[in-house]
Design an enzyme around this catalytic site. Structure first.
Site, PDB file in Angstrom:
ATOM      1  N   HIS A 472      21.710  59.998  80.512  1.00 23.93           N
ATOM      2  CA  HIS A 472      21.121  59.195  79.440  1.00 23.93           C
ATOM      3  C   HIS A 472      21.838  57.879  79.148  1.00 23.93           C
ATOM      4  O   HIS A 472      21.232  56.945  78.621  1.00 23.93           O
ATOM      5  CB  HIS A 472      21.073  60.033  78.155  1.00 23.93           C
ATOM      6  CG  HIS A 472      20.013  59.596  77.186  1.00 23.93           C
ATOM      7  ND1 HIS A 472      19.514  58.311  77.138  1.00 23.93           N
ATOM      8  CD2 HIS A 472      19.351  60.287  76.223  1.00 23.93           C
ATOM      9  CE1 HIS A 472      18.603  58.233  76.191  1.00 23.93           C
ATOM     10  NE2 HIS A 472      18.480  59.410  75.620  1.00 23.93           N
ATOM     11  N   TYR A 588      14.213  62.222  62.843  1.00 26.39           N
ATOM     12  CA  TYR A 588      14.572  61.112  63.728  1.00 26.39           C
ATOM     13  C   TYR A 588      13.400  60.836  64.660  1.00 26.39           C
ATOM     14  O   TYR A 588      12.887  61.747  65.313  1.00 26.39           O
ATOM     15  CB  TYR A 588      15.806  61.498  64.539  1.00 26.39           C
ATOM     16  CG  TYR A 588      16.326  60.460  65.513  1.00 26.39           C
ATOM     17  CD1 TYR A 588      17.504  59.767  65.253  1.00 26.39           C
ATOM     18  CD2 TYR A 588      15.677  60.194  66.707  1.00 26.39           C
ATOM     19  CE1 TYR A 588      18.009  58.833  66.147  1.00 26.39           C
ATOM     20  CE2 TYR A 588      16.159  59.259  67.607  1.00 26.39           C
ATOM     21  CZ  TYR A 588      17.329  58.590  67.319  1.00 26.39           C
ATOM     22  OH  TYR A 588      17.815  57.663  68.215  1.00 26.39           O
ATOM     23  N   THR A 601      17.521  51.237  71.276  1.00 24.56           N
ATOM     24  CA  THR A 601      16.681  51.992  70.342  1.00 24.56           C
ATOM     25  C   THR A 601      17.137  51.788  68.898  1.00 24.56           C
ATOM     26  O   THR A 601      18.246  51.330  68.630  1.00 24.56           O
ATOM     27  CB  THR A 601      16.717  53.504  70.641  1.00 24.56           C
ATOM     28  OG1 THR A 601      18.066  53.968  70.499  1.00 24.56           O
ATOM     29  CG2 THR A 601      16.199  53.791  72.028  1.00 24.56           C
TER      30      THR A 601
END
Length: 766
Positions: A472, A588, A601
């Site tokens: 990630h 979230y 993000t």
């Protein structure tokens, strides 16, 4: 290879008659061809860099400026107002005769003028891109300012920009004012707190805003002034690379195949097609042939994250990991039944990619190889699945020299990692557990058959189904989703398969046999591997993952309700969570900030005062459907505004995160920041984007719809939900939680989501 050829290109012997020189012309030609390919690559990189650096102008425009200035001088006109003459006077004496010195000065002036024009154009483009009011405008309605921006962008930007053409012209992520962030934060938590809790939080906010917060904001402003993005580097380091717990399940995410289709049953054939499409995508990235994604037709998104899609590995460290990206790689590494193979992906004589049918042959050789794993080889990848510190220590101690280092280098420098898995997942509408097992396998495998440190681990199963696991830290899911969508379209629509399931085409060249990697795993190293595997299995066995196929309706019906489809789903999940847990909690939702340079993000907080009111109304028998519809639309409007705020740099959480990092550097404590940053996200959600390419029409190819992907649970007593709105009639939800928590159950929550979406639909049907 060039060095090896050079060593035998010249041979000589010394005799009593003198020196006899023997020149190997074939070897010299090989050296020449290798050097030529290398210089071609260098020239291509230089040319692409020149084109992107001069955008929205072009290198050819320099010649136009020089020609125009020179023509003016020939016409006895001086467009420089005497500057050319002054440049000519300062040229070295004796080097140029008249009128050559005038033309040299004209070229220098033209170059300076050209660079000035480029600077002005880029500055103009950057200022135009700072305008984001169009994001807040209703769909289909555009203000005069937005129309003016669109017109200017259409005028400035060419129709064929390269992938990184806009990068240096993108605006910087703005730093919100401290008081604005505090105000938005209080608004976001009001629905979660009673009056006493809220009053206490107001006190903490006031103390922070009028105290240490001012100092922290001042330091953060300095970082904003001196960086292209004040968030992204800290986010990558502190959220991802400094984590010491396993990245398997906790950080890595996965992507799933098209579950309604089965193009081939041959494992090697599917691997051949998909690896080829991935390498073609890599080639297009290197050549910047992928058109940058845009919003509102002309507003570009940042393409920075694409750079590390391939040839990238996360290297473990004692305190922090690091990402290592190699400019190129000529091989991939394949894992099959506990063995590692290095497979060349280019022909040595031409540097061209192996064709899908040639890759299929290579992979079939590996599948047919019946040799057993070497001592300790089978479970080596478990090191990447366990805790990071033991992996860092083991790598330093046992993989620094000899064959272990050579083999580890092969893995870490590979373009991608391919696992040929022996499982046979499938989609069975009568047995949802099979699809759950499919997703779980992609998330964690068996703990040692995925190299979790690689940017991309492609998994091809024995029956031809496939998926991927992605590390990630290098990028967010939309980047790998773009790559995956391209590969799926190329595999299913363009390349295809023969009637017997094999790849199309014929192999015409001799292929280099896959090279078996060698390992020498000592007993002490094996103990660490087994310990890491135990950690990984404990983590994987605690994952409760459920993939919901929602086909009652999709985007089409949600649009008929005149609300945002994303807001519709988010309100459905708020209703589902309340019914599941009996309370509201911090939620979230990830939104992108890629309208800014190096943007990643921001957090949207879907649990608002308005969403809570709507949820209460849904199960309140005294409320009418008309009242519920009104509350739903109001909650959706607030949610959409929050999403747009997050996109345009007005979010809450990244600002608070950076303030917290500054406080740690200054070694000061803030009760407010400590409390806010420790609040658990018991409902963590993310939408996977669809149709980032124009390769296919979902209405025509419904069988090729991919189910998106998912991630592990974020909180031990909460849910992780990834969803993808796949066309007009399908929504896929990947629901994850932990088995150890008595408060959660993925199938139960999936059923709550399905029921909530249906209940909202009934409200709008009346």
């Amino acid at each position: 290879m060039a060095e090896a050829h050079a060593a035998v290109a010249f041979q000589f012997t010394v005799t009593h008659e003198g020196i006899d020189v023997n020149v190997n012309h074939e070897a010299l030609r090989a050296v020449y061809e290798s050097s030529k390919r290398s210089w071609k690559k260098r020239w291509a990189r230089f040319r692409n860099h020149l084109v992107t650096t001069t955008y929205p102008a072009s290198p050819a425009s320099w010649l136009a400026v020089v020609t125009a200035i020179t023509a003016s001088l020939l016409a006895k006109m001086d467009p420089s107002c005497g500057i050319i003459g002054r440049i000519g006077h300062h040229l070295p004496q004796g080097y140029f005769d008249a009128p050559a010195d005038t033309y040299v000065a004209a070229i220098i002036f033209s170059t300076l003028l050209w660079l000035s024009i480029i600077f002005v154009l880029r500055l103009t483009l950057k200022n135009i891109l700072y305008y984001h009011a169009w994001i807040y405008e209703p769909r289909g309605k555009m203000s005069i300012k937005s129309k003016l921006q669109t017109g200017m962008l259409a005028l400035l930007c060419s129709k064929t920009p390269m992938l990184y053409s806009y990068q240096s012209a993108l605006p910087n992520l703005p730093l919100p004012k401290l008081k604005d962030t505090m105000k938005r934060y209080l608004r976001s938590v009001r629905g979660l707190m009673d009056d006493g809790q809220y009053k206490r939080m107001e006190g903490l906010v006031s103390e922070f805003q009028n105290g240490i917060g001012v100092k922290l904001q001042r330091y953060l402003y300095l970082k904003w002034l001196t960086s292209s993005n004040y968030v992204s580097d800290w986010w990558e380091e502190y959220v991802y690379l400094r984590g010491r717990s396993p990245i398997m399940v906790n950080s890595n995410f996965y992507g799933v195949d098209a579950i309604f289709s089965k193009p081939t049953h041959i494992q090697a054939a599917r691997a051949g097609n998909v690896v080829y499409t991935m390498l073609r995508f890599r080639q297009m990235l290197d050549r910047q042939q992928i058109k940058p994604l845009t919003l509102n037709k002309f507003v570009p998104l940042c393409s920075w994250q694409y750079e590390r899609t391939f040839n990238t590995t996360r290297i473990p460290g004692l305190e922090t990991d690091k990402l290592v990206h190699h400019k190129t790689s000529k091989h991939i590494v394949v894992y099959h039944q506990g063995r590692y193979f290095k497979v060349q992906i280019q022909h040595q004589d031409s540097n061209q990619l192996l064709k899908p049918c040639e890759l299929e042959k290579q992979f079939q050789k590996i599948i047919d190889d019946e040799s057993a794993p070497l001592n300790g080889e089978e479970k080596i990848a478990a090191l990447t699945a366990g805790d990071r510190i033991p992996w860092a220590q083991t790598r330093e101690r046992f993989f620094r020299n000899g064959v272990n280092k050579i083999s580890l280098d092969a893995v870490e420098k590979a373009a991608l990692f391919l696992t040929l898995d022996d499982d046979e997942p499938c989609y069975d509408p009568e047995d949802c557990s099979k699809l759950d097992q499919f997703a779980t396998s992609l998330l964690a495998g068996n703990g040692h058959n995925r190299w979790f440190d690689k940017s991309i681990t492609l998994v091809i199963f024995k029956n031809g189904k496939m998926g991927f696991n992605a590390e990630h830290s290098w990028a967010d899911a939309p980047i790998s989703a773009h790559m995956w969508e391209y590969c799926m379209a190329e595999d299913l629509l363009n390349l295809g398969y023969r009637d017997n399931g094999h790849c199309k085409g014929e192999s015409e060249k001799k292929l280099v046999t896959p090279q078996r990697l060698k390992w020498e795993i000592e007993e002490e190293c094996q103990k660490v591997i087994e310990s890491s595997l135990a950690t990984a299995k404990k983590l994987a066995d605690n994952v409760d993952l459920h993939l919901v196929v929602h086909n009652a309706f999709g985007k089409g019906l949600m649009k008929q309700c005149k609300v945002s489809p994303d807001a519709y789903i988010q309100m459905g999940m708020q209703l589902a969570y309340f019914r599941d847990a009996g309370k509201f909690n911090l939620t979230y939702e990830a939104s992108m900030t890629r309208v800014y340079r190096e943007g990643r993000t921001e957090t949207v907080r879907p649990c608002t005062v308005e969403s809570c009111e709507f949820v209460h109304a849904m199960d309140d028998p005294e409320k009418t459907d008309a009242e519920r519809r009104e509350l739903m639309r109001k909650a959706c409007e607030v949610h959409v505004k929050g999403y747009r705020d997050s996109m345009t740099g007005k979010g809450i959480d990244r600002h608070l995160f950076c303030l917290y990092v500054v406080s740690k550097y200054l070694e000061v404590e803030s009760p407010f920041l400590q409390e806010v940053l420790s609040e658990p996200w018991r409902l963590s959600t993310s939408q996977t984007p669809y149709q980032q390419t124009d390769k296919w029409d979902l209405k025509k190819h419904t069988d090729y719809i991919t189910a998106g992907g998912g991630f592990g649970p974020v909180a031990a007593d909460g849910y992780g939900v990834s969803y993808i709105i796949a066309g007009e009639d399908h929504i896929f939800f990947h629901v994850s939680c932990t088995l150890s928590s008595p408060e959660t159950d993925s199938k139960r929550f999936g059923a709550h989501i399905t029921r909530a979406l249906s209940d909202i639909r009934k409200v709008f049907d009346k």
